[in-house]
Design a protein around this motif. Structure first.
Motif, PDB file in Angstrom:
ATOM      1  N   GLY A  97       0.818  -1.209   0.000  1.00 20.60           N
ATOM      2  CA  GLY A  97       0.000   0.000   0.000  1.00 20.60           C
ATOM      3  C   GLY A  97       0.851   1.257   0.000  1.00 20.60           C
ATOM      4  O   GLY A  97       0.569   2.221  -0.725  1.00 20.60           O
ATOM      5  N   LYS A  98       1.902   1.237   0.782  1.00 22.53           N
ATOM      6  CA  LYS A  98       2.799   2.402   0.814  1.00 22.53           C
ATOM      7  C   LYS A  98       3.485   2.593  -0.537  1.00 22.53           C
ATOM      8  O   LYS A  98       3.637   3.728  -1.007  1.00 22.53           O
ATOM      9  N   VAL A  99       3.916   1.495  -1.158  1.00 23.00           N
ATOM     10  CA  VAL A  99       4.553   1.582  -2.474  1.00 23.00           C
ATOM     11  C   VAL A  99       3.549   2.104  -3.502  1.00 23.00           C
ATOM     12  O   VAL A  99       3.872   2.992  -4.304  1.00 23.00           O
ATOM     13  N   ALA A 100       2.323   1.580  -3.488  1.00 22.47           N
ATOM     14  CA  ALA A 100       1.294   2.017  -4.437  1.00 22.47           C
ATOM     15  C   ALA A 100       0.999   3.507  -4.292  1.00 22.47           C
ATOM     16  O   ALA A 100       0.873   4.227  -5.290  1.00 22.47           O
ATOM     17  N   GLU A 101       0.891   3.978  -3.054  1.00 19.70           N
ATOM     18  CA  GLU A 101       0.625   5.401  -2.836  1.00 19.70           C
ATOM     19  C   GLU A 101       1.787   6.265  -3.313  1.00 19.70           C
ATOM     20  O   GLU A 101       1.582   7.299  -3.939  1.00 19.70           O
ATOM     21  N   ALA A 102       3.005   5.823  -3.035  1.00 23.51           N
ATOM     22  CA  ALA A 102       4.175   6.610  -3.430  1.00 23.51           C
ATOM     23  C   ALA A 102       4.353   6.643  -4.942  1.00 23.51           C
ATOM     24  O   ALA A 102       4.624   7.694  -5.517  1.00 23.51           O
ATOM     25  N   CYS A 103       4.190   5.486  -5.577  1.00 21.82           N
ATOM     26  CA  CYS A 103       4.377   5.417  -7.034  1.00 21.82           C
ATOM     27  C   CYS A 103       3.218   6.047  -7.795  1.00 21.82           C
ATOM     28  O   CYS A 103       3.419   6.634  -8.848  1.00 21.82           O
ATOM     29  N   GLY A 104       2.023   5.864  -7.285  1.00 24.29           N
ATOM     30  CA  GLY A 104       0.852   6.398  -7.966  1.00 24.29           C
ATOM     31  C   GLY A 104       0.202   5.420  -8.933  1.00 24.29           C
ATOM     32  O   GLY A 104      -0.596   5.814  -9.772  1.00 24.29           O
ATOM     33  N   TRP A 105       0.555   4.141  -8.833  1.00 20.97           N
ATOM     34  CA  TRP A 105      -0.090   3.113  -9.663  1.00 20.97           C
ATOM     35  C   TRP A 105      -0.179   1.818  -8.870  1.00 20.97           C
ATOM     36  O   TRP A 105       0.477   1.642  -7.866  1.00 20.97           O
ATOM     37  N   PRO A 106      -1.032   0.878  -9.339  1.00 20.63           N
ATOM     38  CA  PRO A 106      -1.274  -0.359  -8.590  1.00 20.63           C
ATOM     39  C   PRO A 106      -0.027  -1.227  -8.439  1.00 20.63           C
ATOM     40  O   PRO A 106       0.897  -1.153  -9.252  1.00 20.63           O
ATOM     41  N   GLN A 107      -0.059  -2.050  -7.419  1.00 18.87           N
ATOM     42  CA  GLN A 107       0.996  -3.028  -7.152  1.00 18.87           C
ATOM     43  C   GLN A 107       0.335  -4.378  -6.896  1.00 18.87           C
ATOM     44  O   GLN A 107      -0.746  -4.440  -6.320  1.00 18.87           O
ATOM     45  N   GLU A 108       0.982  -5.427  -7.318  1.00 19.68           N
ATOM     46  CA  GLU A 108       0.524  -6.786  -7.006  1.00 19.68           C
ATOM     47  C   GLU A 108       1.509  -7.369  -6.007  1.00 19.68           C
ATOM     48  O   GLU A 108       2.699  -7.039  -6.022  1.00 19.68           O
ATOM     49  N   VAL A 109       1.011  -8.254  -5.143  1.00 18.01           N
ATOM     50  CA  VAL A 109       1.849  -8.857  -4.112  1.00 18.01           C
ATOM     51  C   VAL A 109       1.740 -10.373  -4.209  1.00 18.01           C
ATOM     52  O   VAL A 109       0.632 -10.914  -4.306  1.00 18.01           O
ATOM     53  N   ARG A 110       2.898 -11.034  -4.184  1.00 19.51           N
ATOM     54  CA  ARG A 110       2.924 -12.496  -4.167  1.00 19.51           C
ATOM     55  C   ARG A 110       3.990 -12.953  -3.190  1.00 19.51           C
ATOM     56  O   ARG A 110       5.077 -12.394  -3.138  1.00 19.51           O
ATOM     57  N   ARG A 111       3.623 -13.997  -2.457  1.00 16.56           N
ATOM     58  CA  ARG A 111       4.569 -14.570  -1.499  1.00 16.56           C
ATOM     59  C   ARG A 111       5.459 -15.578  -2.223  1.00 16.56           C
ATOM     60  O   ARG A 111       4.989 -16.368  -3.045  1.00 16.56           O
ATOM     61  N   PHE A 112       6.749 -15.551  -1.915  1.00 19.31           N
ATOM     62  CA  PHE A 112       7.651 -16.564  -2.440  1.00 19.31           C
ATOM     63  C   PHE A 112       7.372 -17.886  -1.744  1.00 19.31           C
ATOM     64  O   PHE A 112       7.041 -17.912  -0.554  1.00 19.31           O
ATOM     65  N   LYS A 113       7.510 -18.965  -2.475  1.00 26.55           N
ATOM     66  CA  LYS A 113       7.378 -20.290  -1.858  1.00 26.55           C
ATOM     67  C   LYS A 113       8.486 -20.457  -0.829  1.00 26.55           C
ATOM     68  O   LYS A 113       9.602 -19.963  -1.025  1.00 26.55           O
ATOM     69  N   PRO A 114       8.191 -21.153   0.266  1.00 23.70           N
ATOM     70  CA  PRO A 114       9.247 -21.391   1.266  1.00 23.70           C
ATOM     71  C   PRO A 114      10.407 -22.159   0.630  1.00 23.70           C
ATOM     72  O   PRO A 114      10.202 -23.023  -0.217  1.00 23.70           O
ATOM     73  N   ARG A 115      11.605 -21.828   1.039  1.00 24.07           N
ATOM     74  CA  ARG A 115      12.782 -22.533   0.549  1.00 24.07           C
ATOM     75  C   ARG A 115      12.901 -23.884   1.234  1.00 24.07           C
ATOM     76  O   ARG A 115      12.755 -23.986   2.451  1.00 24.07           O
ATOM     77  N   ARG A 116      13.186 -24.878   0.444  1.00 16.86           N
ATOM     78  CA  ARG A 116      13.395 -26.219   0.998  1.00 16.86           C
ATOM     79  C   ARG A 116      14.869 -26.393   1.314  1.00 16.86           C
ATOM     80  O   ARG A 116      15.727 -25.926   0.570  1.00 16.86           O
ATOM     81  N   PRO A 117      15.146 -27.090   2.386  1.00 15.26           N
ATOM     82  CA  PRO A 117      16.561 -27.315   2.724  1.00 15.26           C
ATOM     83  C   PRO A 117      17.249 -28.140   1.627  1.00 15.26           C
ATOM     84  O   PRO A 117      16.647 -29.043   1.056  1.00 15.26           O
ATOM     85  N   VAL A 118      18.490 -27.813   1.368  1.00 17.06           N
ATOM     86  CA  VAL A 118      19.287 -28.554   0.401  1.00 17.06           C
ATOM     87  C   VAL A 118      20.125 -29.559   1.164  1.00 17.06           C
ATOM     88  O   VAL A 118      20.822 -29.215   2.112  1.00 17.06           O
ATOM     89  N   PHE A 119      20.059 -30.806   0.757  1.00 19.71           N
ATOM     90  CA  PHE A 119      20.804 -31.868   1.453  1.00 19.71           C
ATOM     91  C   PHE A 119      22.060 -32.204   0.711  1.00 19.71           C
ATOM     92  O   PHE A 119      22.233 -32.160  -0.403  1.00 19.71           O
TER      93      PHE A 119
END
Length: 119
Positions: A97-119
């Protein structure tokens, strides 16, 4: 903590006079500085708009091919993004919301998938 991508497509920006864009720079940097002070900023930046400056790497045929231009012809393309590392969806929404207000255009938000441990 989880990482989220806050981003916009260039086509969402709209047409504005040059002085309008100049006024957004200070507002946008203030939000970036606020993110840094809060310890949630990971990375952010705007991307080159010219498709001729893009290139693609494709190895799906079994042979790596590097070509000029975007891989997919599309009317929409990524204009810029910010990665934040925050506690939850609500915190990601707050920063988007802060980014959208500052830029003046919409923003989309997506969560990164959790990282899996590397063995």
């Amino acid at each position: 903590m989880a990482e989220y991508l806050i981003f916009f497509n260039q086509q969402w920006v709209g047409d504005h006079p040059e002085e309008w864009y100049r006024g957004r720079g200070a507002l946008s940097m203030a939000v970036v500085n606020e993110m840094k002070a809060a310890g949630v900023y990971v990375f952010g930046g705007g991307l080159e708009e010219e498709p001729e400056k893009a290139f693609s790497a494709d190895a799906t045929s079994g042979t790596l091919m590097i070509t000029d231009g975007p891989y997919v012809e599309t009317k929409e393309f990524l204009g810029g993004f910010t990665v934040v590392d925050v506690a939850d969806d609500e915190a990601a929404k707050l920063w988007a919301g802060k980014v959208a207000e500052a830029c003046g255009w919409p923003q989309e938000v997506r969560r990164f998938k959790p990282r899996r441990p590397v063995f």
